[in-house]
Design an enzyme around this catalytic site. Structure first.
Site, mmCIF file in Angstrom:
data_model
loop_
_atom_site.group_PDB
_atom_site.id
_atom_site.type_symbol
_atom_site.label_atom_id
_atom_site.label_comp_id
_atom_site.label_asym_id
_atom_site.label_seq_id
_atom_site.Cartn_x
_atom_site.Cartn_y
_atom_site.Cartn_z
ATOM 1 C CD GLU A 1 -33.591 -16.822 -2.901
ATOM 2 O OE1 GLU A 1 -33.406 -17.693 -2.408
ATOM 3 O OE2 GLU A 1 -33.612 -16.997 -4.213
ATOM 4 C CB CYS B 1 -34.770 -23.318 -3.903
ATOM 5 S SG CYS B 1 -34.020 -22.317 -5.358
ATOM 6 C CE LYS C 1 -36.903 -29.242 -3.448
ATOM 7 N NZ LYS C 1 -36.636 -27.998 -2.684
ATOM 8 C CD GLU D 1 -35.729 -28.611 1.303
ATOM 9 O OE1 GLU D 1 -34.961 -28.001 0.767
ATOM 10 O OE2 GLU D 1 -37.006 -28.720 0.675
ATOM 11 C CD GLU E 1 -32.958 -27.699 10.115
ATOM 12 O OE1 GLU E 1 -32.970 -28.602 10.794
ATOM 13 O OE2 GLU E 1 -31.926 -27.294 9.146
ATOM 14 C CB CYS F 1 -36.220 -29.224 -10.647
ATOM 15 S SG CYS F 1 -35.776 -28.636 -9.230
HETATM 16 FE FE1 HC0 Z 1 -37.377 -27.852 -7.699
HETATM 17 FE FE2 HC0 Z 1 -37.962 -26.031 -6.363
HETATM 18 S S1 HC0 Z 1 -37.639 -25.891 -8.281
HETATM 19 S S2 HC0 Z 1 -36.105 -27.127 -6.005
HETATM 20 O O1 HC0 Z 1 -35.753 -27.322 -8.864
HETATM 21 O O2 HC0 Z 1 -36.565 -23.628 -5.837
HETATM 22 O O3 HC0 Z 1 -37.223 -30.435 -6.685
HETATM 23 O O4 HC0 Z 1 -39.392 -28.690 -9.957
HETATM 24 O O5 HC0 Z 1 -39.809 -27.760 -6.546
HETATM 25 O O6 HC0 Z 1 -38.641 -26.332 -3.300
HETATM 26 O O7 HC0 Z 1 -40.395 -24.490 -6.591
HETATM 27 C C1 HC0 Z 1 -37.138 -29.405 -7.059
HETATM 28 C C2 HC0 Z 1 -38.539 -28.307 -9.248
HETATM 29 C C3 HC0 Z 1 -38.882 -27.453 -6.570
HETATM 30 C C4 HC0 Z 1 -38.371 -26.089 -4.463
HETATM 31 C C5 HC0 Z 1 -39.573 -24.796 -6.414
HETATM 32 C C6 HC0 Z 1 -37.166 -24.437 -5.971
#
Ligand code: HC0
Ligand code: SF4
Length: 589
Positions: A293, A313, A372, A375, A380, A523
């Protein structure tokens, strides 16, 4: 201070304190159901009744403020009987399937029924019969039943709903998305979506904030832990698990670790004890994300591109863009999330290393997030029909697995992640708190572009803290050595995101690079985190994140040797051909 008495005990509380807060602060029990410390007061469950001298009827403690000389009784026969009859009416409508309910043992309604010893007086009335079985994902059949598993992330069983309205307030107050509301009238009133449509036909972003505050098992994540348990017990495949940044801090709180104790080693030991063959760190792929990124941002600065560039993300944010702001799709970074990056790397690079076929590996991702799950199920993110991630379980589901398999990580010796996808920097770990992606990106981008006096580690204070919208100016250099000032912003919480985008649209503010996280605080406060009535828990988790960063020796993503090795052996360079194939994505119309 105001002088009051509760059950004959004299106490002093600050003016404007509610009776409920006064009672709680002084150790008196008052039952509640619709009340949640992180949500606006509703006063609709009528359980928090107290008798107050001089009042002709019991008052609701959550909505009544104290007054000088107030004499409160919390446990009179009249109060107790009123609470019991309210609970009995709710009990009559509640299914008797506690034994298979996601919230069994962690259900506020169950606790109340036990505490007040409410027996079932009548056969249970359910609102409607279920139309599909729980694991059957159906998007084609219109779902006018209270059971909805139309998304891959959230399951709704409105038979279990106690009509507290917390989910409605969470969706409105935190996210301003307003998917849920009371529908129908009189005895048929229940929580539903606009036009009672299944959630995947609404603008729901699958953040799970509604499930976080649900006191029962009416709104939960789509359960995958039973399938994971089956895999762990049968051991037919190679079992790989990866853990998100915010899991270790959540477990540390759940197991009451000291504020400066890093729980990571115990979590890893716990996962091995559960039966996983390899334990990897999503912090590794957070570092990889910074490489990809960061390079993408620098390329856009050098060669032109859509600005502001938004991070990609957070799957709740991606859902929001696709459903509500499709005109912003090109502003999103093309990087997959760290979850999906590690998924792709495990089923390619790592599979090759251990001479396994991708389909021989079951990869379980542990996330603090419900979205998630959705996701990971995107078409894909599968190659030749093999998904990069087989299952996503939330922190809550991990707690269930630990409980079922009687594993207590707090009692285990620290263990290390497996190599080569188990090293993560503390910059990658900061991804789990709002502002962390920005902080990690700035650290690496300043060094890689050759900024003379990079901001010292931990000193980019403007992006730290739980404020919903934050901004900072970041000096970078272009490839021809020119100084540029990157206008950075960090936004968390759907309601804040909408406010922020409105300002961008009206050209009231301009930014170059923006970190977006759908859950307020990031998160650490994800929709899949353990439910907590302690509003300070998010602050504690945030402070843990900063302490872990301070104590770490590896604090820069580009110094992660596992990431360097991956580029050397496999990917060759950030944003290169193979990276584009494995680590980048596109967004849907
Ligand atoms: Fe998160 Fe992530 S930081 S979204 O908030 O970028 O769910 O903890 O794992 O994929 O690394 C959530 C937390 C993750 C992802 C990472 C990001
Ligand atoms: Fe609202 Fe999020 Fe729940 Fe969807 S998952 S209904 S957006 S709180």
């Amino acid at each position: 201070m105001v002088n009051i008495s509760i059950n004959g005990r004299k106490i002093q509380v600050p003016p404007k304190t509610t009776v409920l807060d006064a009672a709680k602060a002084n150790g008196f029990y008052i039952p509640t159901l619709c009340y949640h410390p992180r949500l606006p007061i509703a006063g609709n469950c009528r359980l928090c009744l107290v008798d107050v001298k001089g009042s002709w009827k019991p008052l609701t403690a959550c909505t009544t403020e104290v007054w000088e000389g107030m004499e409160i009784e919390t446990d009179t026969p009249a109060v107790r009987e009123t609470v019991r009859s309210s609970l009995a009416m709710m009990r009559e409508e509640h299914p008797n399937d506690c034994m298979t309910c996601e919230s069994n043992g962690n259900c506020e309604f169950q606790d109340l029924i036990y505490r007040y010893q409410i027996d079932a007086q009548h056969p249970v009335r359910t609102l409607l019969k279920r139309k599909f079985d729980k694991t059957n994902h159906s998007i084609t059949e219109p779902c006018y039943s209270p059971f909805d598993n139309s998304t891959f992330s959230i399951a709704r069983d409105m038979n279990k709903c106690v009509k507290c309205g917390r989910c409605i307030r969470a969706c409105h107050h935190f996210q301003n998305i307003n998917i849920l509301g009371f529908i129908n009238r009189a005895g048929y009133e229940r929580v539903g979506t606009p036009m009672d449509r299944p959630m995947n036909f609404t603008k729901c972003v699958e953040c799970g904030q509604c499930s976080q505050v649900c006191p029962v098992g009416a709104i939960t994540e789509r359960n995958e832990c039973i399938e994971v348990l089956r895999q762990l017990d049968s051991k037919k495949k190679i079992l790989v698990v990866s853990t998100a940044p915010a899991i270790r801090t959540a477990l540390a709180e759940e197991f009451n670790a000291e504020p400066d104790f890093d729980f990571t080693g115990k979590m890893v030991a716990g996962l091995r004890k559960l039966g996983f063959d390899y334990v990897f760190d999503t912090n590794f792929s957070a570092d990889l994300t910074i490489m990809e990124e960061g390079t993408e941002l620098i390329n856009r600065l050098n060669e032109g591109g859509k600005f502001p560039m938004f991070t990609s993300c957070c799957p709740g944010w991606i859902n929001m863009v696709e459903k509500s702001y499709p005109e912003l799709r090109e502003n999103l970074s093309t990087c997959k999330s760290p979850q999906q990056m590690i998924g792709a790397v495990i089923k390619s690079y790592f599979a090759k290393k251990i001479n396994a076929k991708p389909e021989d590996i079951i990869h379980v991702s542990v996330m603090p997030c419900t979205a998630k799950k959705g996701e990971a199920k995107r078409p894909e993110f599968a190659k030749n029909g093999v998904p990069d991630i087989d299952h996503v379980i939330t922190t809550r589901e991990l707690m269930t697995l630990l409980k079922l398999k009687k594993v207590n990580p707090a009692e285990l010796q620290n263990e290390k992640y497996d190599s080569p996808l188990g090293t993560g920097s503390s910059a990658g770990n900061l991804f789990g708190v709002t502002g962390g992606v920005m902080e990690a990106a700035v650290r690496t981008a300043q060094i890689i572009t050759g900024v003379e006096n990079p901001i010292p580690l931990g000193e980019l204070k403007a992006v730290r803290g739980l404020e919903g919208i934050k901004a900072a100016n970041v000096p970078l250099k272009t490839k021809d050595g020119k100084d540029v000032n990157v206008r950075a912003a960090v936004v968390s919480g759907g309601a804040n995101i909408q406010k922020f985008l409105e300002k961008i649209k009206n050209k009231e503010v301009e930014f170059d690079f923006v970190e977006m996280m759908m859950c307020p605080g990031g998160c650490i406060n994800g929709g899949g985190q353990p439910k907590s009535a302690d509003p300070s828990i998010v602050i504690k988790k945030m402070e843990r994140m900063y302490t872990m960063d301070k104590q770490a020796t590896l604090r820069l993503s580009h110094e992660n040797q596992d990431v360097q090795q991956l580029y050397k052996e496999f990917l060759k360079e950030p944003n290169g051909h193979l990276s584009h194939e494995l680590l980048h994505t596109h967004y849907n119309d």
